[in-house]
Design an enzyme around this catalytic site. Structure first.
Site, PDB file in Angstrom:
ATOM      1  N   ASP A   1      -8.661   3.429  -3.345  1.00 45.75           N
ATOM      2  CA  ASP A   1      -8.080   3.978  -2.114  1.00 45.75           C
ATOM      3  C   ASP A   1      -7.989   5.496  -2.085  1.00 45.75           C
ATOM      4  OD1 ASP A   1      -6.853   3.560   0.483  1.00 45.75           O
ATOM      5  OD2 ASP A   1      -5.148   4.536  -0.457  1.00 45.75           O
TER       6      ASP A   1
ATOM      7  N   HIS B   1       1.617   5.113  -2.112  1.00 46.89           N
ATOM      8  CA  HIS B   1       1.209   6.136  -3.090  1.00 46.89           C
ATOM      9  C   HIS B   1       2.466   6.740  -3.707  1.00 46.89           C
ATOM     10  CE1 HIS B   1      -3.037   6.091  -1.773  1.00 46.89           C
ATOM     11  NE2 HIS B   1      -2.517   5.805  -0.594  1.00 46.89           N
ATOM     12  N   LEU B   2       2.671   6.471  -4.994  1.00 46.31           N
ATOM     13  CA  LEU B   2       3.879   6.996  -5.661  1.00 46.31           C
ATOM     14  C   LEU B   2       3.619   8.343  -6.338  1.00 46.31           C
ATOM     15  CD1 LEU B   2       5.502   3.775  -7.197  1.00 46.31           C
ATOM     16  CD2 LEU B   2       6.214   5.031  -5.155  1.00 46.31           C
ATOM     17  N   ARG B   3       2.355   8.733  -6.473  1.00 48.20           N
ATOM     18  CA  ARG B   3       1.958  10.091  -6.939  1.00 48.20           C
ATOM     19  C   ARG B   3       2.320  10.408  -8.387  1.00 48.20           C
ATOM     20  NH1 ARG B   3      -1.327  10.302  -2.774  1.00 48.20           N
ATOM     21  NH2 ARG B   3      -0.480  11.155  -0.873  1.00 48.20           N
TER      22      ARG B   3
ATOM     23  N   HIS C   1       0.848  -1.214   0.000  1.00 45.93           N
ATOM     24  CA  HIS C   1       0.000   0.000   0.000  1.00 45.93           C
ATOM     25  C   HIS C   1       0.878   1.257   0.000  1.00 45.93           C
ATOM     26  CE1 HIS C   1      -4.084   1.718   1.436  1.00 45.93           C
ATOM     27  NE2 HIS C   1      -3.371   2.681   0.878  1.00 45.93           N
TER      28      HIS C   1
ATOM     29  N   ASP D   1       0.977   2.596   3.813  1.00 49.47           N
ATOM     30  CA  ASP D   1       0.136   3.673   3.265  1.00 49.47           C
ATOM     31  C   ASP D   1       0.990   4.935   3.057  1.00 49.47           C
ATOM     32  OD1 ASP D   1      -2.002   5.065   2.246  1.00 49.47           O
ATOM     33  OD2 ASP D   1      -3.004   5.372   4.166  1.00 49.47           O
TER      34      ASP D   1
ATOM     35  N   ASN E   1      -4.677   6.389  -7.164  1.00 48.48           N
ATOM     36  CA  ASN E   1      -5.222   7.769  -7.068  1.00 48.48           C
ATOM     37  C   ASN E   1      -4.200   8.812  -7.525  1.00 48.48           C
ATOM     38  OD1 ASN E   1      -3.654   7.377  -4.731  1.00 48.48           O
ATOM     39  ND2 ASN E   1      -4.986   8.619  -3.437  1.00 48.48           N
TER      40      ASN E   1
ATOM     41  N   HIS F   1     -10.719   0.910   1.061  1.00 45.36           N
ATOM     42  CA  HIS F   1     -10.500   1.992   2.032  1.00 45.36           C
ATOM     43  C   HIS F   1     -11.830   2.123   2.778  1.00 45.36           C
ATOM     44  CE1 HIS F   1      -9.028   6.209   3.070  1.00 45.36           C
ATOM     45  NE2 HIS F   1     -10.279   6.198   3.470  1.00 45.36           N
TER      46      HIS F   1
HETATM   47  O1  DOR Z   1      -4.357   9.488   4.608  1.00 46.12           O
HETATM   48  C1  DOR Z   1      -4.491   9.009   3.502  1.00 46.12           C
HETATM   49  N1  DOR Z   1      -3.836   9.499   2.439  1.00 46.12           N
HETATM   50  N2  DOR Z   1      -5.312   7.978   3.357  1.00 46.12           N
HETATM   51  C2  DOR Z   1      -5.600   7.484   2.154  1.00 46.12           C
HETATM   52  O2  DOR Z   1      -6.311   6.537   2.086  1.00 46.12           O
HETATM   53  C3  DOR Z   1      -5.070   8.116   0.926  1.00 46.12           C
HETATM   54  C4  DOR Z   1      -3.833   8.816   1.195  1.00 46.12           C
HETATM   55  C5  DOR Z   1      -3.416   9.737   0.085  1.00 46.12           C
HETATM   56  O3  DOR Z   1      -3.519   9.377  -1.084  1.00 46.12           O
HETATM   57  O4  DOR Z   1      -2.891  10.822   0.399  1.00 46.12           O
HETATM   58 ZN    ZN Z   2      -6.757   4.521   2.066  1.00 43.47          ZN
END
Ligand code: DOR
Ligand code: ZN
Length: 442
Positions: free
Chosen positions: A156, A66-68, A64, A309, A98, A183
């Site tokens: 997510d 997030h590489l953005r 889990h 995360d 996302n 999520h």
């Molecule tokens: O705190 C969070 N940030 N929860 C998530 O589920 C997504 C994540 C984000 O993409 O910044």
């Molecule tokens: Zn999440």
């Protein structure tokens, strides 16, 4: 291409998947493990890594992250996010969809996979969106997304709000044997909330998120998983109520798995008073009672694995009023140290169980043939110095972002070398890497 032979010598090898714990050597040929044996002649190798007094484990896996990238590369990009992973001892990560645009078409997954080959420093497995644009209305082309390289589906950051959509998604994911990572947060309960519901939220004058916003979605999804036979994976579980539901569902044989983050295992909403927006995320930090239930469930195997995360955000998105600050914290570069110091160190988990929760268990949720050390398998390996004392310094992160509540924490235990497919992608100065055959190694 010339295959380099690398020997990792005299390390304490711990591989929970194979019940292995002993001082031994690992010989790597090219990108795979060729031999694991207490006696291997160093002359068989081109490169020798001295792992004496170090722990050698399967490369850590975080399902889990997030590489953005694409679209939010001021926060992180494929290169920095995967270097942050390597710096934290992770050899494989699954990246969340996302991004901008959302990873919701096979073409976008294909493009990402192509870019990863050139830009990523560790293995990256894409998680594709459950619904178009993460809007919760139209289920994406799961078959095409899987063929393009997706290993799971998730919206997510947002919940799949409608039961009918989640029902359809679980049915279609089950036909492909892939999980849906939820999520779990009911939007009608959590809308407008900033942190956990309770005294801290009252003191700060912000709207609090009730713990039931998580458990009503977990309960619904368990019902849908039971009906469809689909696999629901609960992302970043945060509440005792949620854990109780997962425990019961597992007893009933329903296909449900769950992950927990280091921050939900270590911090409560009280910490928001200290760290402010750097302790703000979704789901929020909860209560001590929740923390204890999460720890117990992880120790019992009810929660399957640890995931970070990793959610990078720029300083200007965090250095604002708590209510306006972005949700999420970075996690890749602190996870292992936190787990070793506070979960293994405080005897919540054995070392084996902690490594299992960060290796073969997440691999099995995603159906990856990874997370173990065995002949013929990919040489994804992490070397750890269990005695190394260090202080979390966000300025030393490889991530582009610094949003952590753990700044200044003193930890014991740190990765010192990360190998991905036989190649050392990161190592610190304390580890000796000797090139014995300089003709072959340039
Ligand atoms: O705190 C969070 N940030 N929860 C998530 O589920 C997504 C994540 C984000 O993409 O910044
Ligand atoms: Zn999440």
């Amino acid at each position: 291409m010339v295959k380099i032979k690398t020997l990792i010598k005299d390390g304490m090898v711990v591989d929970p998947a194979n019940n292995l714990r002993k001082t031994t050597n690992i010989l790597i040929n090219g990108n795979t493990v060729e031999k694991i044996h207490p006696k291997i002649n160093p002359r068989e190798a081109d490169v020798v890594i001295n792992a004496e007094d170090k722990l050698v484990v399967p490369g850590l896996i975080d399902l889990h992250v997030h590489l953005r990238d694409p679209g939010q590369t001021h926060k992180e990009d494929l290169a920095t996010g995967t270097m942050a992973a390597a710096h934290g001892g992770f050899t494989s990560v699954a990246c969340m969809p996302n991004t901008t645009p959302v990873l919701d078409t096979p073409e976008r997954v294909k493009t990402l996979v192509q870019r990863l080959k050139k830009e990523a420093h560790v293995n990256v497995f894409p998680v594709a969106a459950v619904t178009k644009g993460l809007e919760g209305e139209v289920v994406t082309d799961f078959e095409g997304l899987k063929a393009a390289g997706a290993v799971a589906f998730s919206d997510d950051g947002k919940v799949v709000q409608r039961a009918s959509i989640m029902h359809e998604a679980l049915k279609r994911a089950e036909a492909l044997s892939l999980p849906i990572c939820q999520h779990a947060e009911d939007a009608s309960l959590s809308c407008g909330t900033v942190i956990n519901e309770g005294e801290v939220a009252e003191k700060l004058g912000v709207k609090g998120d009730p713990d039931i916003s998580e458990s009503v979605i977990i309960a619904r999804d368990i019902v849908l998983a039971a009906r469809t036979g689909g696999h629901v994976h609960v992302g970043h579980i945060s509440t005792e109520r949620g854990v109780t539901l997962v425990r019961r569902a597992k007893q009933m044989g329903i296909k449900v798995t769950a992950e927990v983050t280091p921050h939900h295992l270590l911090l409560t909403d009280e910490y928001v008073l200290k760290a402010g927006p750097n302790a703000k995320m979704r789901p929020p930090l909860r209560t001590q009672r929740d923390v204890e239930a999460l720890r117990q469930a992880l120790a019992d195997g009810i929660i399957d694995c640890i995931a970070t995360d990793h959610a990078p955000h720029a300083a200007e998105e965090k250095n604002v009023d708590l209510a306006d600050a972005a949700n999420g914290i970075v996690g890749l570069e602190t996870a292992l140290g936190l787990v070793l110091t506070h979960l293994v160190g405080e005897k919540v988990l054995s070392l084996e169980d902690a490594i299992a929760a960060m290796t073969y268990k997440p691999a099995s949720i995603l159906g990856l043939d990874k997370g173990m050390l065995a002949v013929g398998k990919d040489a994804d390996i992490t070397v750890i110095d269990l005695n190394k004392k260090w202080t979390v310094d966000p300025e030393a992160f490889f991530s582009k972002s610094r949003n952590t509540p753990f700044s200044g924490w003193q930890l014991t235990g740190k990765p010192v070398l990360t190998m991905v497919g036989g190649k050392v992608v990161w190592s610190d100065e304390s580890i000796n890497i000797e090139v014995v055959n300089s003709d072959k190694v340039s």
